[in-house]
Scaffold this active site. Structure first.
Site, PDB file in Angstrom:
ATOM      1  CE  LYS A   6     -10.517  -3.036   4.427  1.00 52.93           C
ATOM      2  NZ  LYS A   6      -9.813  -4.477   4.796  1.00 52.93           N
ATOM      3  CD  GLU A  48      -2.914  -0.912   2.278  1.00 55.08           C
ATOM      4  OE1 GLU A  48      -2.640  -0.556   3.282  1.00 55.08           O
ATOM      5  OE2 GLU A  48      -4.060  -1.365   2.212  1.00 55.08           O
TER       6      GLU A  48
HETATM    7  C1  LIG Z   1      -6.706  -2.836   3.808  1.00 60.11           C
HETATM    8  C2  LIG Z   1      -6.644  -4.078   4.437  1.00 60.11           C
HETATM    9  O1  LIG Z   1      -6.009  -5.062   3.868  1.00 60.11           O
HETATM   10  P1  LIG Z   1      -6.414  -5.921   2.642  1.00 60.11           P
HETATM   11  O2  LIG Z   1      -7.162  -5.276   1.564  1.00 60.11           O
HETATM   12  O3  LIG Z   1      -5.267  -6.533   2.210  1.00 60.11           O
HETATM   13  O4  LIG Z   1      -7.644  -6.927   3.105  1.00 60.11           O
HETATM   14  C3  LIG Z   1      -6.918  -3.779   6.004  1.00 60.11           C
HETATM   15  O5  LIG Z   1      -6.703  -4.946   6.567  1.00 60.11           O
HETATM   16  O6  LIG Z   1      -7.554  -3.172   6.149  1.00 60.11           O
HETATM   17 MG   LIG Z   2      -7.696  -3.882   8.242  1.00 59.91          MG
END
Ligand SMILES: C=C(OP(=O)(O)O)C(=O)O
Ligand SMILES: [Mg+2]
Length: 424
Positions: free
Chosen positions: A337, A205
């Site tokens: 998300k 990231e």
């Molecule tokens: C962004 C994250 O990881 P990933 O997208 O790899 O699940 C997170 O754990 O907040």
């Molecule tokens: Mg996380």
């Protein structure tokens, strides 16, 4: 007359790790077209909606998404043809067509790409930007960024067990000032690492992934980099951790390989509490594993007054899991998300429920991102208060930060900024 969907299609594109992901396209009867692409996580929660991958080792090591693409081109296109680009109606149709609890048949990647393209198409028909459309007539604000500076865990070859050491420019008065401060801080961290002969290589990231002795060393580096950037720790900048504890949970304990010790849930909570007492840590994400509910409630009871406690793998943007967390006071904030749940409607429902319950909301990217900036629009349109995009490098991350700069300019004097802990 509202236009209707005349066609839907998809193709395989690549994400920021060079892995295939889905981009969907919609066409409407009035000539409007819209496209959207979806991200992909590496440190995924067990309760996330399922991303459909082909598994054919001859293509992208088994990570191709041609099945999800075909689902859009075939079944989904047939089901949506003739429908208005109305979010709830389209999302309901997707859910009914998939007919699984985890979206594994069509694939959450196929479904979210179409759901998001629908939102964009509807915004275009209404003649408003996506953030305005998602606000549904309600107030909007620019989110406080939470920015990855040092990475560990699955994003950085497990150099450290905790996944993210992040900065929140809590003292900034505007979004653009907040961004400027964290860019300065990220640069200062590079300088500090180089001076000490530590690696300045970047993780998935864009945060630095140096090899360090323990987690305290990462926090001391944060203190040094903040000072080097001419900022004041605790006033201008506070810290956030994404412990991502699910990924070092053995089933009954937490194994910190980087420190050569294994802790009980209670001892891990104590450790995190100690770190928060030693450094200006204001937010902790996934301090415990995704199904360790009693330990979460105990953690929140112990530290929740002074700390933002964010459920990511715990909630997986899933309303039922969030409801349980609200009832049991497992946390006081939720990471949101879109691809953990797979439709925009369900994502909006999670944000709304969290706000009703007094939980804070952090709209988050995934470690594998595309150049689609939609989550910036989502953060503004839902007045989420916070956004987590990873670090401040890489076109896939900058697409979101730059989108917010453009929205800030577009709003001009009316640009409310959430600040730290508010929602604007
Ligand atoms: C962004 C994250 O990881 P990933 O997208 O790899 O699940 C997170 O754990 O907040
Ligand atoms: Mg996380």
């Amino acid at each position: 007359m509202t236009p209707t969907i005349t066609g839907a299609g998809a193709l395989e594109i690549l994400d920021s790790r060079g892995r295939p992901t889905v981009e969907a396209h919609l066409a409407l009867s009035d000539g409007t077209t819209a496209r959207a692409s979806v991200p992909s996580g590496a440190s995924t929660g067990r309760h996330e909606a399922v991303e459909r991958r082909d598994g054919d080792p001859a293509r992208y090591g088994g990570r191709g998404v041609l099945g999800a693409v075909e689902a859009v081109n075939g079944e989904i296109a047939a089901a949506l043809r003739g429908m208005e680009p109305q979010q709830r109606t389209v999302d309901q149709a997707l859910l009914a067509l998939d007919a699984t609890a985890d979206k594994s048949r069509l694939g959450a990647n196929a479904m979210l790409a179409v759901s998001l393209a629908t939102a964009r198409a509807a915004a275009k028909v209404a003649g408003v930007p996506l953030w305005r459309h998602l606000a549904g007539g309600g107030p909007v604000s620019l989110p406080m960024p939470m920015v990855n500076i040092v990475s560990g865990g699955l994003h950085a070859g497990r150099q450290l067990d905790f996944q993210d050491f992040l900065a929140i420019p809590a003292g900034a008065r505007t979004y653009s000032e907040a961004l400027e401060w964290v860019v300065r801080l990220h640069g200062a961290m590079g300088t500090v690492l180089a001076e000490r002969g530590l690696s300045t290589l970047k993780a998935d990231e864009g945060g630095y992934g140096p090899r360090l002795d323990d987690h305290r060393a990462a926090l001391r580096l944060m203190d040094d980099a903040v000072a080097r950037a001419g900022l004041r720790p605790g006033d201008d900048v506070v810290y956030a951790l994404d412990v991502a504890a699910t990924h070092f949970f053995t089933g009954d304990a937490y194994r910190l390989d980087s420190e050569g010790r294994t802790l009980s849930a209670d001892a891990l909570a104590q450790y995190i509490g100690d770190l928060a007492a030693e450094h200006p840590i204001a937010s902790v994400e996934d301090p415990l594993a995704e199904d360790d509910w009693p330990a979460w409630a105990a953690f929140t009871q112990r530290l929740g007054d002074g700390l933002q406690i964010v459920g990511d793998d715990l909630f997986t943007t899933n309303l039922a899991r969030l409801d349980r967390g609200i009832a049991e006071r497992s946390a006081n904030a939720v990471l949101v998300k879109m691809n953990q749940i797979g439709t925009i409607s369900e994502t909006l429902d999670v944000v709304a429920r969290a706000k009703e319950a007094g939980f804070r909301t952090v709209i988050s990217a995934r470690s594998g991102e595309t150049e689609d900036p939609a989550l910036a629009d989502l953060a503004v349109g839902t007045r989420s208060g916070q956004i987590k995009v990873g670090s401040v490098t890489g076109g896939e991350r900058l697409a979101k930060y730059n989108r917010l700069l453009r929205i800030e300019r577009e709003l001009g004097d009316r640009a409310a900024f959430a600040g730290w802990g508010g929602d604007g």
